[in-house]
Design an enzyme around this catalytic site. Structure first.
Site, PDB file in Angstrom:
ATOM      1  N   HIS A 164      63.564  30.408  47.866  1.00  0.00           N
ATOM      2  CA  HIS A 164      62.589  29.749  46.789  1.00  0.00           C
ATOM      3  C   HIS A 164      61.296  29.278  47.507  1.00  0.00           C
ATOM      4  CE1 HIS A 164      61.207  27.822  42.966  1.00  0.00           C
ATOM      5  NE2 HIS A 164      62.668  27.779  42.483  1.00  0.00           N
ATOM      6  N   ASP A 380      60.416  47.486  36.187  1.00  0.00           N
ATOM      7  CA  ASP A 380      60.844  48.819  35.753  1.00  0.00           C
ATOM      8  C   ASP A 380      60.247  49.736  37.217  1.00  0.00           C
ATOM      9  OD1 ASP A 380      60.873  51.464  35.178  1.00  0.00           O
ATOM     10  OD2 ASP A 380      59.489  51.287  33.372  1.00  0.00           O
TER      11      ASP A 380
END
Length: 432
Positions: A164, A380
């Protein structure tokens, strides 16, 4: 999910040897600055993305993802480095260019058999991400570790472990989407803006707010005893109707004229969790949540900022006040916490860390992480958008996750873990 008998489905995954994927071209070497907003949340976040296409199988999934990773790392070069400690005792990236870690794996089943990934299931879903063997701390874990798991049906899962401190949810989403665009031979829609020095602490530091997010709360209710029970993890779906009803409940007594979905849901869940954990009236309780500072800084943070631009804000009160008052009381506290976040508050939080090196305290605290506005579902790599995506596990017992869900992603899934007896009570409180 099982095979018709009562045997619980067991996912079996065979992992190959990890390889290093360096950037495709020579990149900048040396030390890369991480801001104080990056320092505070240096935890590894594990997520999965499940892909299944009707028109292509998974034979070249590993090759496509590996090739695109080496290309996208040219612009995201710090992800090919390693975390280390600076001379000031802070986290910093040593841009060695050695590369991200990538592992190929094979599963013994079809992708649909892993079941409901909207609920964190560290045992099953944990097999779809690669944990660095023997790592004792985050310095021994590269900032980006990926696993491509192929399934019998031609589908595959990309499992990611990302620190993070490298980016917040929006930054991580932009990176994963850029990786997908690279795999499809497209230019990056949002190229990364790598200069984190725009969020450097001021010299001299100027602390202008109390910053209760760092306050240690005494556990006078002895909730730590409850946590010795078995932990149960559940997800609760709030569809648009339920969310609307919550907003009506929050405003029905006229104390607050209007509120956002986030404010109503956060207040409702905070109140219910305090009740379920049987907090005593005088127990201090704190709600922590991150606010995206991109548009709130002056000047605003540039698009594509590669780093954490979120700031923790908080509400603090007695559990008795929370439980005895109408829902509008809790909503009012959440509203105040949201409105607190402006440029001077955020700069003050950056300077507060500079002076104190304090970490936010989670005792007596609920930390809400909102992923419902993140478009991870649009990633994608050439196999279409993921059929499912989400976290592998909740990072801490005090964390509740909001995820977008369902048709047009208008519903919100609330994910959390509680001790068994508290969860039973919490489930009843969720019936509205």
């Amino acid at each position: 999910m099982a095979d018709g008998s009562n045997n619980k489905f067991q996912l079996s995954v065979k992992q190959g040897e990890p390889i290093l994927v360096p950037p495709a071209e020579e990149t900048v070497k040396g030390l890369y600055f991480l801001s104080n907003l990056d320092q505070n949340i240096a935890v590894v976040v594990r997520t999965i993305y499940c892909f299944k296409s009707d028109v292509k199988g998974n034979e070249d999934a590993m090759e496509v993802i590996k090739d695109a990773l080496s290309k996208v790392l040219v612009q995201y070069y710090p992800l090919a480095g390693r975390l280390t400690i600076s001379s000031e005792g802070k986290l910093i990236v040593d841009c060695t260019g050695e590369g991200a870690v990538l592992v190929e794996a094979e599963a013994n089943c079809e992708i649909t058999e892993i079941g409901d990934t909207t609920k964190p299931d560290p045992v099953t879903l944990g097999k779809l991400v690669y944990d660095i063997p023997g790592a004792q701390n985050i310095l021994q874990i590269p900032p980006l570790v990926a696993q491509v798991t192929r399934f019998n049906c031609g589908g595959f899962v990309l499992g990611l472990c990302m620190n993070h401190c490298m980016f917040d949810g929006i930054g991580a989403m932009e990176f994963v989407n850029s990786w997908g665009e690279t795999a499809r031979g497209l230019p990056l829609k949002v190229p990364p803006f790598p200069d984190r020095s725009i969020l450097k602490a001021r010299n001299p530091p100027k602390i202008e707010f109390p910053h209760h997010e760092f306050v240690e709360i005494e556990d006078i209710s002895n909730t730590s005893k409850l946590y010795e029970e078995e932990m149960l993890y559940r997800s609760f779906c709030f569809d648009p109707e339920k969310l609307e009803k919550l907003k009506e409940m929050a405003t029905e007594n006229g104390v607050i004229p209007k509120c956002s979905t986030f404010e109503a849901l956060s207040a409702f869940v905070w109140k219910a969790r305090c009740q379920a954990l049987r907090m005593l009236p005088d127990q201090q309780t704190k709600l922590l949540f991150a606010v995206d500072g991109r548009s709130r800084f002056a000047p605003p943070i540039p698009e594509g900022y590669f780093g954490n631009a979120i700031v923790l804000t908080n509400s603090l009160c007695r559990a008795g006040d929370l439980l005895d008052n109408h829902l509008s009381f809790a909503v009012g506290l959440v509203k105040e916490a949201v409105n607190l976040v402006n440029d001077s508050y955020m700069r003050s939080a950056i300077d507060y860390f500079e002076v104190t090196r304090a970490r936010p305290s989670l005792a007596g605290t609920l930390l809400i992480t909102t992923w419902s506005r993140l478009s991870f579902h649009t990633t994608d790599f050439g196999w279409g958008e993921p059929i499912l995506s989400g976290p592998v596990a909740l990072p801490e017992k005090e964390v509740i996750l909001f995820l977008s869900h369902g048709k047009e992603r208008k519903s919100i899934n609330v994910l959390l873990g509680l001790p068994a007896s508290a969860m039973k009570f919490f489930e009843e409180l969720m019936q509205i």
